[in-house]
Motif scaffolding. Structure first.
Motif, PDB file in Angstrom:
ATOM      1  N   ALA A 344       0.802  -1.225   0.000  1.00  0.00           N
ATOM      2  CA  ALA A 344       0.000   0.000   0.000  1.00  0.00           C
ATOM      3  C   ALA A 344       0.833   1.273   0.000  1.00  0.00           C
ATOM      4  CB  ALA A 344      -0.943   0.010   1.192  1.00  0.00           C
ATOM      5  N   VAL A 345       2.112   1.170   0.359  1.00  0.00           N
ATOM      6  CA  VAL A 345       2.957   2.369   0.431  1.00  0.00           C
ATOM      7  C   VAL A 345       4.218   2.225  -0.425  1.00  0.00           C
ATOM      8  CG1 VAL A 345       2.119   3.032   2.713  1.00  0.00           C
ATOM      9  CG2 VAL A 345       4.105   1.516   2.539  1.00  0.00           C
ATOM     10  N   ILE A 346       4.257   1.248  -1.293  1.00  0.00           N
ATOM     11  CA  ILE A 346       5.474   0.978  -2.072  1.00  0.00           C
ATOM     12  C   ILE A 346       5.886   2.208  -2.888  1.00  0.00           C
ATOM     13  CG2 ILE A 346       4.224   0.032  -4.058  1.00  0.00           C
ATOM     14  CD1 ILE A 346       6.503  -2.081  -4.269  1.00  0.00           C
ATOM     15  N   ASP A 347       7.175   2.507  -2.867  1.00  0.00           N
ATOM     16  CA  ASP A 347       7.665   3.678  -3.600  1.00  0.00           C
ATOM     17  C   ASP A 347       8.981   3.378  -4.321  1.00  0.00           C
ATOM     18  OD1 ASP A 347       9.407   3.446  -1.471  1.00  0.00           O
ATOM     19  OD2 ASP A 347       9.186   5.517  -0.778  1.00  0.00           O
ATOM     20  N   TRP A 348       9.260   2.110  -4.575  1.00  0.00           N
ATOM     21  CA  TRP A 348      10.488   1.720  -5.269  1.00  0.00           C
ATOM     22  C   TRP A 348      10.146   0.782  -6.432  1.00  0.00           C
ATOM     23  CZ3 TRP A 348      10.933  -3.572  -5.020  1.00  0.00           C
ATOM     24  CH2 TRP A 348      10.300  -4.228  -3.944  1.00  0.00           C
TER      25      TRP A 348
END
Length: 355
Positions: A344-348
């Motif tokens: 839900a918060v993946i940023d890579w």
């Protein structure tokens, strides 16, 4: 008629409305929606509007479904939300990620109105969130891309670097690499959800970079029209876009929101509504794969079907390690599955994504 009987009749007549109130239909409950683009985008907004209509049809006479289109993801959304609340809408759906803070702000001012924000993560006593596991569909597309690509270079048209989009890029790439480990994904972001001119230009760029299969996470069919012209395999977004690329669209992810909107409207009507954090997918029917293009080989269709079945029965998860990021550092150990809280918060981006 005697005076006594007249009084009895009058008393009985006065009592009828109170005793028979339930026999008269209540006024329909107003439910509002705000849309990022026009319902005619044939993608994201079109799918939400289709869900709104399904809700209105299923609860005909019980609800009235209103909407405002082309609402920007900035402070200008606040007065629009306030207006919907002041008009008497008891449940308001805000259907794009960029409405998150505005939804929370207006919800504080209208505690008796229920709000639901699509793809967000902030909650309140009268604010819930809902999302769809679009990445499940991306893994089906990636599997197909891995089989169909001749160059080993595939493309992805993205909007913003938010978890919803990052998940899609990564799922698409990982699934393609499961077929061909040497595949790389060229990524172009346009910083817009709906901008046909930018979308078309970005897909031209991807084609010029040698991508022979392109997926997208933007809302219009403009990119698919370029793929049709350039003879590049592609996938529809949010809806079946075959009409815009009949020769080159291999399939599409269809967003089916109707069942969710119906369930939440029913909860409002029966008083059981509460703020929730819902994330449905293929198993629940919110992510559906369109019919395959007839040019797709049978073995490729079978491979795609296997992925769909795996998502539905829980035997498959594209985010199962080992998974490395762009630098090659391990992010998920072998055999482990990423948890929802991390997805839900993946940023890579995963290794092989070239942005």
């Amino acid at each position: 008629m005697t005076r006594r009987n007249m009084l009895k009749a009058t008393a009985a007549g006065l009592a009828l409305p109170a005793l028979g109130r339930s026999a008269f239909a209540a006024d329909p409950v107003k439910i509002g929606f705000i849309y990022l683009g026009p319902p005619g985008d044939w993608g994201w907004t079109w799918a939400h509007d289709k869900g709104r209509k399904a809700m209105a049809d299923a609860l005909n006479g019980q609800v009235v479904a209103n909407y405002v289109e082309n609402v920007k993801e900035d402070a200008s959304a606040i007065p629009i939300l306030k207006d919907l609340a002041q008009q008497g809408n008891k449940l308001i759906f805000t259907t794009s990620y960029g409405y998150m803070d505005q939804t929370i702000e207006v919800a504080k001012q209208f505690p008796d109105v229920k709000f639901e924000h699509c793809t967000g993560y902030k909650h309140a006593d009268n604010v819930g969130t809902y999302n769809s596991r679009f990445h499940q569909g991306r893994s089906v597309e990636g599997t197909i891309a891995g089989h169909m690509s001749k160059t080993g270079t595939i493309g992805y048209l993205g909007s913003y670097k938010v978890p919803e989009v990052v998940l899609g890029v990564n799922a698409f790439t990982l699934a393609a690499q499961a077929v061909n480990p040497k595949i790389t994904t060229k990524l172009v972001m346009i910083d817009s959800w709906f901008d046909p001119a930018k979308e078309a230009a970005a897909v031209q760029t991807l084609a010029n970079l040698g991508c022979d299969v392109v997926a997208q996470h933007t809302d219009s069919p403009a990119g698919l029209q370029v793929c049709e012209q350039r003879k590049v395999w592609c996938f529809g977004q949010g809806a079946d876009m075959t009409r815009f690329a009949p020769k080159t669209q291999l399939t599409a992810i269809e967003d089916i929101w109707g069942p969710y909107y119906i369930s939440r409207a029913k909860a409002l009507l029966d008083g059981s509504w509460k703020p929730d954090d819902v994330w449905w997918g293929m198993k629940e029917g919110t992510v559906v794969i369109s019919p395959y293009n007839k040019v797709m080989p049978a073995d490729v269709a079978a491979a795609a079907d296997k992925i769909i079945a795996g998502w539905k029965d829980g035997s498959y998860d594209v985010f199962t390690g080992p998974i490395a990021d762009q630098s090659g550092a391990e992010k998920v150990a072998k055999g482990q599955r990423m948890e929802d809280k991390d997805l839900a918060v993946i940023d890579w981006y995963v290794k092989g994504v070239q942005s």
